[in-house]
Motif scaffolding. Structure first.
Motif, PDB file in Angstrom:
ATOM      1  N   ILE A  91       0.827  -1.205   0.000  1.00 20.24           N
ATOM      2  CA  ILE A  91       0.000   0.000   0.000  1.00 20.24           C
ATOM      3  C   ILE A  91       0.864   1.259   0.000  1.00 20.24           C
ATOM      4  O   ILE A  91       0.684   2.151  -0.827  1.00 20.24           O
ATOM      5  CB  ILE A  91      -0.954   0.018   1.213  1.00 20.24           C
ATOM      6  N   SER A  92       1.823   1.315   0.916  1.00 19.01           N
ATOM      7  CA  SER A  92       2.626   2.530   1.081  1.00 19.01           C
ATOM      8  C   SER A  92       3.962   2.485   0.341  1.00 19.01           C
ATOM      9  O   SER A  92       4.664   3.495   0.284  1.00 19.01           O
ATOM     10  CB  SER A  92       2.901   2.768   2.566  1.00 19.01           C
ATOM     11  N   LYS A  93       4.322   1.315  -0.184  1.00 17.02           N
ATOM     12  CA  LYS A  93       5.607   1.152  -0.868  1.00 17.02           C
ATOM     13  C   LYS A  93       6.772   1.538   0.042  1.00 17.02           C
ATOM     14  O   LYS A  93       7.751   2.158  -0.385  1.00 17.02           O
ATOM     15  CB  LYS A  93       5.653   1.972  -2.166  1.00 17.02           C
ATOM     16  N   LEU A  94       6.654   1.183   1.326  1.00 13.91           N
ATOM     17  CA  LEU A  94       7.687   1.488   2.309  1.00 13.91           C
ATOM     18  C   LEU A  94       7.862   0.259   3.209  1.00 13.91           C
ATOM     19  O   LEU A  94       7.506   0.263   4.387  1.00 13.91           O
ATOM     20  CB  LEU A  94       7.261   2.706   3.132  1.00 13.91           C
ATOM     21  N   PRO A  95       8.412  -0.830   2.661  1.00 14.85           N
ATOM     22  CA  PRO A  95       8.465  -2.093   3.406  1.00 14.85           C
ATOM     23  C   PRO A  95       9.249  -2.007   4.704  1.00 14.85           C
ATOM     24  O   PRO A  95       8.993  -2.778   5.643  1.00 14.85           O
ATOM     25  CB  PRO A  95       9.138  -3.055   2.416  1.00 14.85           C
ATOM     26  N   GLU A  96      10.199  -1.056   4.797  1.00 15.64           N
ATOM     27  CA  GLU A  96      10.987  -0.949   6.021  1.00 15.64           C
ATOM     28  C   GLU A  96      10.176  -0.424   7.211  1.00 15.64           C
ATOM     29  O   GLU A  96      10.656  -0.395   8.344  1.00 15.64           O
ATOM     30  CB  GLU A  96      12.202  -0.039   5.793  1.00 15.64           C
ATOM     31  N   ALA A  97       8.915  -0.016   6.970  1.00 14.75           N
ATOM     32  CA  ALA A  97       8.069   0.494   8.047  1.00 14.75           C
ATOM     33  C   ALA A  97       7.396  -0.619   8.846  1.00 14.75           C
ATOM     34  O   ALA A  97       6.739  -0.344   9.857  1.00 14.75           O
ATOM     35  CB  ALA A  97       7.002   1.437   7.480  1.00 14.75           C
ATOM     36  N   THR A  98       7.547  -1.873   8.424  1.00 18.61           N
ATOM     37  CA  THR A  98       6.861  -2.989   9.080  1.00 18.61           C
ATOM     38  C   THR A  98       7.168  -3.065  10.577  1.00 18.61           C
ATOM     39  O   THR A  98       6.266  -3.201  11.415  1.00 18.61           O
ATOM     40  CB  THR A  98       7.246  -4.319   8.412  1.00 18.61           C
ATOM     41  N   ALA A  99       8.437  -2.964  10.937  1.00 16.73           N
ATOM     42  CA  ALA A  99       8.825  -3.092  12.348  1.00 16.73           C
ATOM     43  C   ALA A  99       8.240  -1.960  13.187  1.00 16.73           C
ATOM     44  O   ALA A  99       7.799  -2.181  14.325  1.00 16.73           O
ATOM     45  CB  ALA A  99      10.349  -3.115  12.468  1.00 16.73           C
ATOM     46  N   ALA A 100       8.226  -0.735  12.639  1.00 15.37           N
ATOM     47  CA  ALA A 100       7.695   0.404  13.389  1.00 15.37           C
ATOM     48  C   ALA A 100       6.198   0.239  13.643  1.00 15.37           C
ATOM     49  O   ALA A 100       5.696   0.587  14.718  1.00 15.37           O
ATOM     50  CB  ALA A 100       7.966   1.699  12.630  1.00 15.37           C
ATOM     51  N   ILE A 101       5.468  -0.291  12.647  1.00 17.93           N
ATOM     52  CA  ILE A 101       4.028  -0.504  12.812  1.00 17.93           C
ATOM     53  C   ILE A 101       3.770  -1.580  13.861  1.00 17.93           C
ATOM     54  O   ILE A 101       2.914  -1.428  14.745  1.00 17.93           O
ATOM     55  CB  ILE A 101       3.388  -0.889  11.459  1.00 17.93           C
ATOM     56  N   ARG A 102       4.513  -2.669  13.779  1.00 17.61           N
ATOM     57  CA  ARG A 102       4.310  -3.767  14.734  1.00 17.61           C
ATOM     58  C   ARG A 102       4.662  -3.354  16.166  1.00 17.61           C
ATOM     59  O   ARG A 102       4.042  -3.834  17.128  1.00 17.61           O
ATOM     60  CB  ARG A 102       5.159  -4.968  14.311  1.00 17.61           C
ATOM     61  N   ALA A 103       5.634  -2.470  16.315  1.00 18.98           N
ATOM     62  CA  ALA A 103       6.044  -2.052  17.657  1.00 18.98           C
ATOM     63  C   ALA A 103       4.944  -1.300  18.387  1.00 18.98           C
ATOM     64  O   ALA A 103       4.914  -1.279  19.623  1.00 18.98           O
ATOM     65  CB  ALA A 103       7.302  -1.190  17.566  1.00 18.98           C
ATOM     66  N   LEU A 104       4.034  -0.669  17.641  1.00 19.24           N
ATOM     67  CA  LEU A 104       2.934   0.077  18.251  1.00 19.24           C
ATOM     68  C   LEU A 104       1.728  -0.799  18.578  1.00 19.24           C
ATOM     69  O   LEU A 104       0.849  -0.383  19.334  1.00 19.24           O
ATOM     70  CB  LEU A 104       2.485   1.212  17.308  1.00 19.24           C
ATOM     71  N   ALA A 105       1.672  -1.995  17.991  1.00 25.46           N
ATOM     72  CA  ALA A 105       0.482  -2.836  18.131  1.00 25.46           C
ATOM     73  C   ALA A 105       0.096  -3.114  19.589  1.00 25.46           C
ATOM     74  O   ALA A 105      -1.088  -3.038  19.933  1.00 25.46           O
ATOM     75  CB  ALA A 105       0.681  -4.152  17.369  1.00 25.46           C
ATOM     76  N   PRO A 106       1.042  -3.426  20.485  1.00 25.41           N
ATOM     77  CA  PRO A 106       0.622  -3.733  21.867  1.00 25.41           C
ATOM     78  C   PRO A 106      -0.090  -2.588  22.576  1.00 25.41           C
ATOM     79  O   PRO A 106      -0.883  -2.831  23.496  1.00 25.41           O
ATOM     80  CB  PRO A 106       1.955  -4.073  22.564  1.00 25.41           C
ATOM     81  N   ALA A 107       0.194  -1.344  22.179  1.00 21.40           N
ATOM     82  CA  ALA A 107      -0.468  -0.201  22.831  1.00 21.40           C
ATOM     83  C   ALA A 107      -1.970  -0.254  22.616  1.00 21.40           C
ATOM     84  O   ALA A 107      -2.752   0.187  23.473  1.00 21.40           O
ATOM     85  CB  ALA A 107       0.097   1.106  22.284  1.00 21.40           C
ATOM     86  N   LEU A 108      -2.382  -0.802  21.490  1.00 21.75           N
ATOM     87  CA  LEU A 108      -3.804  -0.854  21.173  1.00 21.75           C
ATOM     88  C   LEU A 108      -4.542  -1.912  21.991  1.00 21.75           C
ATOM     89  O   LEU A 108      -5.771  -1.955  21.980  1.00 21.75           O
ATOM     90  CB  LEU A 108      -3.994  -1.129  19.678  1.00 21.75           C
ATOM     91  N   PHE A 109      -3.799  -2.746  22.712  1.00 18.96           N
ATOM     92  CA  PHE A 109      -4.441  -3.719  23.586  1.00 18.96           C
ATOM     93  C   PHE A 109      -5.074  -3.021  24.793  1.00 18.96           C
ATOM     94  O   PHE A 109      -6.136  -3.405  25.276  1.00 18.96           O
ATOM     95  CB  PHE A 109      -3.409  -4.750  24.052  1.00 18.96           C
ATOM     96  N   PHE A 110      -4.416  -1.955  25.281  1.00 20.45           N
ATOM     97  CA  PHE A 110      -4.878  -1.276  26.493  1.00 20.45           C
ATOM     98  C   PHE A 110      -5.814  -0.107  26.211  1.00 20.45           C
ATOM     99  O   PHE A 110      -6.692   0.200  27.029  1.00 20.45           O
ATOM    100  CB  PHE A 110      -3.674  -0.755  27.286  1.00 20.45           C
ATOM    101  N   PHE A 111      -5.647   0.557  25.075  1.00 22.63           N
ATOM    102  CA  PHE A 111      -6.352   1.808  24.871  1.00 22.63           C
ATOM    103  C   PHE A 111      -7.872   1.697  24.772  1.00 22.63           C
ATOM    104  O   PHE A 111      -8.572   2.627  25.181  1.00 22.63           O
ATOM    105  CB  PHE A 111      -5.794   2.553  23.655  1.00 22.63           C
TER     106      PHE A 111
END
Length: 548
Positions: free
Chosen positions: A114-134
């Motif tokens: 979608i974004s043509k920025l494959p190196e962003a995968t790790a940054a997106i995954r690192a934020l995922a746990p925050a959405l468990f609590f919010f």
């Protein structure tokens, strides 16, 4: 924990949001130095995805809980209000699990295809746990807002940002000095969101225990006027929640979704005109600079939108049409009066603001253009919240769909000719369309009055204040001495101060703000105005009963 009035509740939420926004910008300053273009673009994309999913997970249900709770409390259905709160908490836990797992596995697909920025995968995954609590945090905030107690949400927001920013900068700094690659450093910065969510949850649990003790002391739940409400089926509650919340989610998604759209389509639509490298740099600049600074002017409107919804819903539930009209007019007037000078100051001072805060003097035009569009975003958000409080959430939802259609069509039509500027202009057109449709719809429901026949004076004020600020910015740029920090700090102070003073003086000179309206301002502001008027031997009249 007494109830907060509209003005007090708005101020509490606005101060919390301002502190959070300033801390968010502070986070981007060291990251601008630490991250390269790839890391900056990755962090910006991850942050925008996080904000979109945060709205999906939190914005609709808490706002609906706020509305439903305030309506029940207004008519004495206290036990029913608590039953709604219990249902919301259960839903928050389930939603947190689903969104966290879904984002973790979806991240590679969005980053690569979608974004043509494959190196962003790790940054997106690192934020995922925050959405468990919010989701749970948001449900609790919604309940407190429905009880018209804004302090809990404000404090939790500040704690969240302090921990988020501190952790993000420390992790990024550590990984950078350990010579990790740019995408890994960006992932470390993204992980700050997890620390922030844990801190916010701790604050909300503290206030929840405090409110529970107060309710037990006051026998809150036993004040139920209708028997059997404590057995209200969750199925019935969820039916009512989803009926209202889905439109609220879609409306709340608008701004973060548009920013995500910009980051996702920027490279694809502009790389043929300006090249891949320049397009990637634009994603970095807009995500780290322009969008963060453009988030400052709507701060008060966001706070006002949160605090006005339970107030309007309560008045509407009591069939008090006069109070609905008064509160609606007041909310729109506050949004207009307070949002416009901030927009003017930031647009005309975009150069010194950018050069003072960030490492590179790039992106000034992007900052000014995106910030100008928030002028319409401010009224759009307030009017949409009023419509929701009136039990008409589908109207702003419909208008948002139309606006996003305008945004997409405008981006694809203008980008081939104006590249990045075309995409940003399409964003402003979107806000203009939705704002206009909201106000037309609201006029059919409420006899609100923002300025009446004073629009000519107000527009003259805006033009003259902007011209004064622009002229001073040119002068300070040419003649103010000093190094980078001192020069830009003086320029920001001179231009910003001049715009605010000129704006306030012209509002008074053109009689856009009357003496009686000023007399009904919050007490600290009344005292300040009276001190100024003493030099002319004058003073404000006594506030009316409603303004006290």
């Amino acid at each position: 924990m007494a109830k907060d009035s509209l003005i007090k509740g708005t101020i509490i939420l606005a101060v919390a949001a301002l502190v959070a926004r300033v801390l968010g910008i502070f986070q981007r300053v060291p990251l601008d130095y630490i991250l390269g273009e790839s890391g900056g673009a990755s962090f910006a994309l991850a942050n925008n995805m996080y904000l979109v999913l945060l709205v999906v997970a939190t914005a609709g249900i808490p706002s609906t809980v706020s509305k439903m709770v305030s309506e029940r409390v207004a008519v004495g259905k206290h036990a029913e209000a608590q039953r709604i709160y219990q249902a919301a908490l259960r839903f928050g836990i389930i939603t947190g699990v689903i969104i966290t797992v879904g984002l973790f596995f979806y991240a590679p697909f969005h980053a690569r295809y979608i974004s043509k920025l494959p190196e962003a995968t790790a940054a997106i995954r690192a934020l995922a746990p925050a959405l468990f609590f919010f989701p749970v945090i948001a449900m609790m905030r919604g309940y407190f807002q429905g009880r018209q107690m804004m302090m809990a949400g404000g404090v939790s927001q500040i704690v969240e940002q302090i921990l988020r920013v501190g952790t993000a900068v420390l992790f990024a700094f550590f990984l950078f000095n350990a010579n990790y690659a740019d995408p890994v450093v960006a992932a470390g910065a993204s992980f700050g969101g997890v620390a922030g969510s844990l801190g916010a949850l701790g604050v909300m649990l503290y206030y929840a225990r405090k409110l529970k003790r107060m309710d037990i002391a006051e026998n809150f739940a036993s004040k139920q006027t209708d028997q059997g409400a404590d057995k209200l089926p969750f199925k019935q509650i969820y039916k009512e929640i989803f009926k209202v919340s889905i439109p609220i989610v879609l409306v709340g998604l608008m701004v973060p979704l548009i920013y995500l759209i910009d980051g996702s389509i920027m490279i694809a639509l502009t790389e043929n005109q300006i090249g891949y490298g320049a397009a990637q740099a634009a994603v970095d600049i807009i995500g780290l600079k322009a969008q963060s600074l453009a988030g400052i002017p709507p701060i008060l409107a966001i706070a006002l939108s949160q605090s006005i919804l339970p107030v309007i819903a309560s008045a509407y539930a009591m069939r008090n049409s006069g109070e609905v009209a008064r509160q609606s007019s007041q909310a729109l007037r506050i949004s207009l009066f307070t949002g416009v000078p901030v927009v003017i100051a930031m647009v005309v001072a975009a150069r010194p603001i950018n050069n003072l805060i960030f490492a590179e003097p790039t992106g000034i035009d992007y900052i000014a253009l995106l910030t100008f569009g928030t002028l319409f975003q401010i009224i759009m958000m307030t009017s949409g919240s009023i419509l929701t409080g009136l039990g008409k959430p589908r109207i702003p939802m419909r208008n948002v769909f139309i606006g996003i259609g305008v945004k997409l069509a405008g981006s694809f039509a203008l980008a081939p000719f104006l590249d990045v500027y075309g995409i940003l202009i399409a964003t402003t057109l979107c806000f203009i369309v939705v704002t206009t449709l909201n106000l037309i719809s609201l006029r059919a429901l409420v006899d609100y009055n923002v300025l009446g026949g004073r629009w000519t004076g107000f527009l003259s004020t805006v033009v003259l204040a902007a011209a004064a600020g622009w002229g001073l910015e040119r002068l300070t740029n040419a003649y103010v001495p000093g190094g980078k920090i001192l020069h830009n700090l003086i320029s920001c102070a001179v231009v910003g101060g001049a715009v605010l003073v000129a704006y306030a003086a012209l509002l008074w000179l053109f009689r856009v703000v009357t003496a009686q309206e000023a007399a009904n301002f919050p007490a600290p502001l009344r005292k300040l105005i009276n001190r100024i008027l003493r030099f002319a031997g004058k003073s404000l009249p006594a506030p009316t009963k409603q303004g006290q």
